[in-house]
Motif scaffolding. Structure first.
Motif, PDB file in Angstrom:
ATOM      1  N   VAL A  52       0.823  -1.244   0.073  1.00 42.01           N
ATOM      2  CA  VAL A  52       0.047  -0.061  -0.037  1.00 42.01           C
ATOM      3  C   VAL A  52       0.751   1.150  -0.122  1.00 42.01           C
ATOM      4  O   VAL A  52       0.694   2.383  -0.712  1.00 42.01           O
ATOM      5  N   GLY A  53       1.994   1.103   0.793  1.00 43.78           N
ATOM      6  CA  GLY A  53       2.939   2.261   0.703  1.00 43.78           C
ATOM      7  C   GLY A  53       3.476   2.561  -0.462  1.00 43.78           C
ATOM      8  O   GLY A  53       3.700   3.675  -0.852  1.00 43.78           O
ATOM      9  N   THR A  54       3.715   1.681  -1.287  1.00 41.87           N
ATOM     10  CA  THR A  54       4.340   1.556  -2.611  1.00 41.87           C
ATOM     11  C   THR A  54       3.417   2.232  -3.716  1.00 41.87           C
ATOM     12  O   THR A  54       3.656   2.922  -4.409  1.00 41.87           O
ATOM     13  N   THR A  55       2.293   1.683  -3.402  1.00 44.57           N
ATOM     14  CA  THR A  55       1.010   2.270  -4.221  1.00 44.57           C
ATOM     15  C   THR A  55       0.865   3.627  -4.080  1.00 44.57           C
ATOM     16  O   THR A  55       0.746   4.530  -5.111  1.00 44.57           O
ATOM     17  N   LEU A  56       0.858   4.128  -2.825  1.00 47.63           N
ATOM     18  CA  LEU A  56       0.970   5.669  -2.561  1.00 47.63           C
ATOM     19  C   LEU A  56       1.862   6.408  -2.952  1.00 47.63           C
ATOM     20  O   LEU A  56       1.850   7.514  -3.699  1.00 47.63           O
ATOM     21  N   ALA A  57       3.244   6.055  -2.803  1.00 52.15           N
ATOM     22  CA  ALA A  57       4.237   6.477  -3.672  1.00 52.15           C
ATOM     23  C   ALA A  57       4.098   6.668  -4.884  1.00 52.15           C
ATOM     24  O   ALA A  57       4.414   7.423  -5.700  1.00 52.15           O
ATOM     25  N   GLY A  58       3.715   5.392  -5.619  1.00 51.26           N
ATOM     26  CA  GLY A  58       3.531   5.376  -7.137  1.00 51.26           C
ATOM     27  C   GLY A  58       2.414   6.516  -7.570  1.00 51.26           C
ATOM     28  O   GLY A  58       2.723   7.328  -8.715  1.00 51.26           O
ATOM     29  N   GLN A  59       1.267   6.700  -7.010  1.00 48.41           N
ATOM     30  CA  GLN A  59       0.196   7.739  -7.174  1.00 48.41           C
ATOM     31  C   GLN A  59       0.825   9.136  -7.128  1.00 48.41           C
ATOM     32  O   GLN A  59       0.570  10.000  -8.229  1.00 48.41           O
ATOM     33  N   VAL A  60       1.701   9.326  -6.068  1.00 40.83           N
ATOM     34  CA  VAL A  60       2.405  10.607  -6.335  1.00 40.83           C
ATOM     35  C   VAL A  60       3.154  10.881  -7.306  1.00 40.83           C
ATOM     36  O   VAL A  60       3.356  11.884  -7.877  1.00 40.83           O
ATOM     37  N   ALA A  61       4.258   9.741  -7.525  1.00 43.56           N
ATOM     38  CA  ALA A  61       5.153   9.815  -8.786  1.00 43.56           C
ATOM     39  C   ALA A  61       4.341  10.112 -10.191  1.00 43.56           C
ATOM     40  O   ALA A  61       4.763  10.832 -10.809  1.00 43.56           O
ATOM     41  N   TYR A  79       7.332  -3.545 -10.048  1.00 46.50           N
ATOM     42  CA  TYR A  79       6.287  -4.039 -10.715  1.00 46.50           C
ATOM     43  C   TYR A  79       4.946  -3.627 -10.233  1.00 46.50           C
ATOM     44  O   TYR A  79       4.167  -3.056 -11.145  1.00 46.50           O
ATOM     45  N   ILE A  80       4.813  -2.897  -9.022  1.00 44.79           N
ATOM     46  CA  ILE A  80       3.564  -2.264  -8.755  1.00 44.79           C
ATOM     47  C   ILE A  80       3.437  -1.138  -9.376  1.00 44.79           C
ATOM     48  O   ILE A  80       2.284  -0.459  -9.886  1.00 44.79           O
ATOM     49  N   LEU A  81       4.572  -0.378  -9.189  1.00 41.67           N
ATOM     50  CA  LEU A  81       4.540   1.108 -10.033  1.00 41.67           C
ATOM     51  C   LEU A  81       4.440   0.791 -11.531  1.00 41.67           C
ATOM     52  O   LEU A  81       3.775   1.677 -11.997  1.00 41.67           O
ATOM     53  N   ALA A  82       4.882  -0.009 -12.031  1.00 36.50           N
ATOM     54  CA  ALA A  82       4.943  -0.282 -13.541  1.00 36.50           C
ATOM     55  C   ALA A  82       3.343  -0.478 -13.820  1.00 36.50           C
ATOM     56  O   ALA A  82       2.805   0.117 -14.884  1.00 36.50           O
ATOM     57  N   ARG A  83       2.634  -1.203 -12.989  1.00 34.03           N
ATOM     58  CA  ARG A  83       1.402  -1.760 -13.249  1.00 34.03           C
ATOM     59  C   ARG A  83       0.503  -0.471 -13.008  1.00 34.03           C
ATOM     60  O   ARG A  83      -0.474  -0.251 -13.947  1.00 34.03           O
ATOM     61  N   LEU A 129       6.679  13.777  -1.680  1.00 32.22           N
ATOM     62  CA  LEU A 129       6.432  12.793  -0.223  1.00 32.22           C
ATOM     63  C   LEU A 129       7.595  11.907  -0.107  1.00 32.22           C
ATOM     64  O   LEU A 129       8.451  11.602  -0.981  1.00 32.22           O
ATOM     65  N   VAL A 130       7.816  11.830   1.072  1.00 31.50           N
ATOM     66  CA  VAL A 130       8.804  10.847   1.816  1.00 31.50           C
ATOM     67  C   VAL A 130       8.181   9.570   2.199  1.00 31.50           C
ATOM     68  O   VAL A 130       7.086   9.805   3.150  1.00 31.50           O
ATOM     69  N   VAL A 131       8.676   8.452   1.810  1.00 30.35           N
ATOM     70  CA  VAL A 131       7.922   7.094   2.408  1.00 30.35           C
ATOM     71  C   VAL A 131       9.081   6.377   3.255  1.00 30.35           C
ATOM     72  O   VAL A 131       9.991   6.415   2.790  1.00 30.35           O
ATOM     73  N   ILE A 132       8.624   5.901   4.359  1.00 29.68           N
ATOM     74  CA  ILE A 132       9.602   5.201   5.220  1.00 29.68           C
ATOM     75  C   ILE A 132       8.961   3.806   5.191  1.00 29.68           C
ATOM     76  O   ILE A 132       7.997   3.769   5.901  1.00 29.68           O
ATOM     77  N   SER A 133       9.327   2.976   4.508  1.00 31.64           N
ATOM     78  CA  SER A 133       8.673   1.522   4.286  1.00 31.64           C
ATOM     79  C   SER A 133       9.295   0.619   5.406  1.00 31.64           C
ATOM     80  O   SER A 133      10.517   0.593   5.205  1.00 31.64           O
ATOM     81  N   ARG A 238      -6.505  -5.844  -5.139  1.00 31.15           N
ATOM     82  CA  ARG A 238      -5.504  -6.569  -5.915  1.00 31.15           C
ATOM     83  C   ARG A 238      -5.014  -5.483  -6.735  1.00 31.15           C
ATOM     84  O   ARG A 238      -3.776  -5.591  -7.218  1.00 31.15           O
ATOM     85  N   PRO A 239      -5.650  -4.480  -7.155  1.00 32.00           N
ATOM     86  CA  PRO A 239      -4.644  -3.210  -7.930  1.00 32.00           C
ATOM     87  C   PRO A 239      -3.618  -2.840  -7.251  1.00 32.00           C
ATOM     88  O   PRO A 239      -2.731  -2.189  -7.744  1.00 32.00           O
ATOM     89  N   TRP A 240      -3.737  -2.703  -5.907  1.00 26.16           N
ATOM     90  CA  TRP A 240      -2.635  -2.003  -5.160  1.00 26.16           C
ATOM     91  C   TRP A 240      -1.990  -2.750  -4.292  1.00 26.16           C
ATOM     92  O   TRP A 240      -1.310  -2.454  -3.126  1.00 26.16           O
TER      93      TRP A 240
END
Length: 258
Positions: A52-61, A79-83, A129-133, A238-240
């Motif tokens: 979910v954190g990667t998805t949120l980072a991807g949305q901002v990017a 692959y999450i960001l690519a999708r 955004l800064v993400v601390i995963s 599943r999308p995120w």
């Protein structure tokens, strides 16, 4: 509780906006896409919150904003960001150019990244955004005495709070695993540091998403009122989240000095 499905569809509020709305309560009357306030938000729950954190980072990017991603759990999956990029009709390589990734493999490395190198990186890149995963993940290491681990985590929390107070939006994730004697205190320390906390829990084919902090932040809510929750069918998650785990991830240290 509200029932939400297909939360990442473009015609509806984004997952990012929904989570921001849950965390902020009355400070924002309705979720607006792309709305991120400058504060420290924490996601807790099963390991899928890392995705979910990667998805949120991807949305901002994908919105054209730069993201600094500090990976403390070796969890970033490109692959999450690519999708996400393909779904939005964007070039995945272009989206990746808006993300700067750095990994830590010990709690001491994470402390160095956060306390010494992150402030300079923020000044240089001015990220959206800064993400601390997986913030607490490395602090379960039994090779590090518990008092030292707690001291280091507290040091990172002080630094992150100061950066958020200075106006930098920060999103952190804390998986409620591995289950070790340190887990309750690690979680309590991060919850205390965060301005907003959102908890995830799987239950009977649903993902329950609950605002844990600030409690009763809705307008007109009485003291002690129940926190607002969302129920999301697991199929709509599943999308995120990752469908398959990828063992080998590309390493990148563009701002860590490594």
């Amino acid at each position: 509780m509200s029932r939400v499905s297909a939360v990442t569809r473009q015609e509806g509020p984004s997952l990012l906006a929904l989570l921001a709305y849950l965390a902020e309560g009355s400070r924002q009357r309705s979720p607006q896409a792309g709305s991120v306030r400058a504060h420290l938000s924490l996601l807790t729950g099963p390991s899928l919150i890392l995705d979910v954190g990667t998805t949120l980072a991807g949305q901002v990017a994908l919105g054209g904003h730069l993201v600094l991603y500090v990976d403390g759990a070796n969890a970033f999956d490109p692959y999450i960001l690519a999708r996400l990029a393909k779904t939005a009709g964007q070039d995945p390589k272009t989206a990746m150019q808006h993300l700067r990734l750095s990994r830590a493999f010990t709690c001491h490395q994470l402390e160095t990244l956060i306390a010494e190198r992150l402030p300079a990186a923020i000044a240089q890149y001015r990220p959206g955004l800064v993400v601390i995963s997986g913030w607490s993940h490395l602090f379960h290491d039994e090779n590090v005495p518990a008092p030292e681990a707690f001291r280091i985590l507290q040091n990172t929390a002080r630094r992150i709070r100061s950066l958020a107070a200075a106006g930098q939006p920060i999103l952190a994730t804390h998986p409620d695993e591995p289950v070790t004697p340190r887990l309750p205190r690690l979680r309590a320390m991060l919850v205390h540091a965060a301005d907003g906390v959102i908890g995830f829990r799987q239950e009977e084919g649903l993902m329950l998403v609950t605002r844990e902090k600030p409690l009763a932040a809705l307008e007109g809510a009485a003291p002690g009122a129940m926190s607002r929750s969302l129920m999301i069918p697991l199929e709509d998650c599943r999308p995120w989240i990752r469908i398959a785990r990828h063992q080998e991830m590309p390493a990148a240290y563009p701002w860590s000095g490594r």
